[in-house]
Design a protein around this motif. Structure first.
Motif, PDB file in Angstrom:
ATOM      1  N   CYS A 125       0.896  -1.141   0.091  1.00 18.98           N
ATOM      2  CA  CYS A 125      -0.077   0.054   0.059  1.00 18.98           C
ATOM      3  C   CYS A 125       0.869   1.198  -0.017  1.00 18.98           C
ATOM      4  CB  CYS A 125      -1.015   0.058   1.322  1.00 18.98           C
ATOM      5  SG  CYS A 125      -2.205  -1.201   1.154  1.00 18.98           S
ATOM      6  N   LEU A 126       1.958   1.170   0.541  1.00 22.51           N
ATOM      7  CA  LEU A 126       2.766   2.400   0.701  1.00 22.51           C
ATOM      8  C   LEU A 126       3.414   2.436  -0.606  1.00 22.51           C
ATOM      9  CD1 LEU A 126       4.986   1.874   4.059  1.00 22.51           C
ATOM     10  CD2 LEU A 126       3.471   3.582   3.585  1.00 22.51           C
ATOM     11  N   LEU A 127       3.806   1.383  -1.427  1.00 21.69           N
ATOM     12  CA  LEU A 127       4.346   1.401  -2.572  1.00 21.69           C
ATOM     13  C   LEU A 127       3.130   2.173  -3.908  1.00 21.69           C
ATOM     14  CD1 LEU A 127       6.324  -1.643  -3.027  1.00 21.69           C
ATOM     15  CD2 LEU A 127       7.139   0.526  -2.931  1.00 21.69           C
TER      16      LEU A 127
ATOM     17  N   THR B 229      -5.071   7.564  -2.022  1.00 13.91           N
ATOM     18  CA  THR B 229      -5.350   6.869  -1.030  1.00 13.91           C
ATOM     19  C   THR B 229      -5.677   5.429  -1.292  1.00 13.91           C
ATOM     20  OG1 THR B 229      -6.036   9.076   0.030  1.00 13.91           O
ATOM     21  CG2 THR B 229      -6.557   6.756   1.213  1.00 13.91           C
ATOM     22  N   THR B 230      -5.293   4.361  -0.623  1.00 10.72           N
ATOM     23  CA  THR B 230      -5.666   3.044  -0.704  1.00 10.72           C
ATOM     24  C   THR B 230      -7.045   3.105   0.082  1.00 10.72           C
ATOM     25  OG1 THR B 230      -4.490   2.356   1.146  1.00 10.72           O
ATOM     26  CG2 THR B 230      -3.421   1.965  -1.061  1.00 10.72           C
TER      27      THR B 230
ATOM     28  N   LYS C 130       0.742   4.207  -2.978  1.00  6.16           N
ATOM     29  CA  LYS C 130       0.619   5.617  -2.546  1.00  6.16           C
ATOM     30  C   LYS C 130       1.524   6.470  -3.246  1.00  6.16           C
ATOM     31  CE  LYS C 130      -0.491   8.409   1.245  1.00  6.16           C
ATOM     32  NZ  LYS C 130      -0.743   8.772   2.567  1.00  6.16           N
ATOM     33  N   LEU C 131       3.090   5.742  -3.280  1.00  5.28           N
ATOM     34  CA  LEU C 131       4.290   6.529  -3.689  1.00  5.28           C
ATOM     35  C   LEU C 131       4.084   6.479  -5.253  1.00  5.28           C
ATOM     36  CD1 LEU C 131       6.994   7.572  -3.676  1.00  5.28           C
ATOM     37  CD2 LEU C 131       7.770   5.578  -3.620  1.00  5.28           C
ATOM     38  N   ALA C 132       3.486   5.553  -5.890  1.00  5.10           N
ATOM     39  CA  ALA C 132       3.596   5.301  -7.362  1.00  5.10           C
ATOM     40  C   ALA C 132       2.616   6.150  -8.055  1.00  5.10           C
ATOM     41  CB  ALA C 132       3.330   4.008  -7.810  1.00  5.10           C
ATOM     42  N   THR C 133       1.547   6.439  -7.179  1.00  2.00           N
ATOM     43  CA  THR C 133       0.278   7.173  -7.594  1.00  2.00           C
ATOM     44  C   THR C 133       0.442   8.582  -7.139  1.00  2.00           C
ATOM     45  OG1 THR C 133      -1.113   6.450  -5.813  1.00  2.00           O
ATOM     46  CG2 THR C 133      -1.158   4.868  -7.752  1.00  2.00           C
ATOM     47  N   ASP C 134       1.473   9.026  -6.812  1.00  3.70           N
ATOM     48  CA  ASP C 134       1.393  10.420  -6.299  1.00  3.70           C
ATOM     49  C   ASP C 134       0.547  10.817  -4.985  1.00  3.70           C
ATOM     50  OD1 ASP C 134       3.693  11.181  -7.954  1.00  3.70           O
ATOM     51  OD2 ASP C 134       2.011  11.408  -9.685  1.00  3.70           O
ATOM     52  N   GLY C 135       0.255   9.679  -4.300  1.00  5.39           N
ATOM     53  CA  GLY C 135      -0.647  10.133  -3.280  1.00  5.39           C
ATOM     54  C   GLY C 135      -1.984   9.635  -3.148  1.00  5.39           C
TER      55      GLY C 135
END
Length: 256
Positions: free
Chosen positions: A123-125, A134-135, A127-132
């Protein structure tokens, strides 16, 4: 022989040395990686569909998309870790396996930690890959009763763990090879089509935990733990009592 004795004689606690045994640590790492891959693909597909359709993941097309993504990703996740850790990718599967003595409790705890961490990192990855972006945490559909969702999670996870027992854990299953991960992926995809419109169809506490932590949304989160664990445990008990014919003694507490 009583049912309690039949089950208790197979449950193995394990030893403290198991926590640092190389084989156990390799298996935990395999669970971490396979869960990361599964959650990244499954959760990511939902995020991608929401971006394309402007939050249309609960539409029929969204359910089909989620079912296919989770089925394919779980097939891969189970396949790549089956020969290392057994390919659990799910705390409920690990719990069901513990019930039958196919894995020690201590090793099961290692798996749980690895699975939860894999979900969080995925989920962190994302969020990082989608420019924030939210999951999205699992939640009940509008108007859905929490106890109905609870039953859904129990029944769906029962079907999943029963499939794992029949295709992967039963020593008399024969050489099913690739059929086991295919069947496991298929039952998850089918269950998402059945229950996705009601509560998201988690069947996996790790899959629910990562998005809930990242979005800090815990409404009715207990359903996505209690339901799968009860369903997985029941599947283990039923299969062990009525269908399992062991060709060996129960797993020794010193076995890793």
């Amino acid at each position: 022989m009583s049912i309690n004795y039949h089950i208790h004689r197979r449950i193995a606690v394990g030893t403290r040395e198991e926590a640092t045994h190389p084989n156990a640590l390799k298996a935990a790492l395999a669970e971490f990686i396979s869960t990361l891959i599964f959650v990244f693909a499954g959760e990511g597909s939902g995020m991608a569909f929401n971006k394309i359709t402007k939050n249309g993941s609960t539409t029929p097309a969204g359910l089909v998309s989620a079912a296919l993504a989770h089925a394919f990703a779980l097939f891969v996740a189970v396949s790549i870790s089956a020969n290392i850790s057994g390919g659990h990718v799910n705390p409920a599967v690990t719990f069901g396996a513990c019930i039958g003595g196919h894995i020690t409790i201590l090793r099961g705890l290692l798996y749980w930690i690895a699975q939860l961490l894999g979900s969080v990192v995925a989920c962190l990855l994302l969020k990082l890959a989608t420019d924030g972006m939210t999951t999205t945490a699992f939640e009940l559909s509008s108007g859905e009763n929490v106890w109905n969702a609870f039953v859904f999670e129990i029944v769906m996870t029962f079907g999943l763990v029963y499939t794992v027992y029949a295709t992967a854990l039963d020593p008399n299953k024969g050489d099913l090879g690739i059929i086991a991960p295919i069947a496991i992926g298929f039952i998850v995809g089918a269950n998402i089509l059945a229950g996705g419109a009601f509560d998201g169809a988690s069947m996996n506490p790790a899959v629910s935990f990562g998005p809930a932590l990242l979005s800090w949304s815990w409404d009715n989160h207990w359903v996505y733990w209690a339901g799968p664990l009860i369903g997985g445990g029941l599947a283990g008990v039923v299969y062990e009592i009525f269908f399992m014919t062991h060709t060996h003694d129960p797993l020794p507490t010193t076995d890793f």
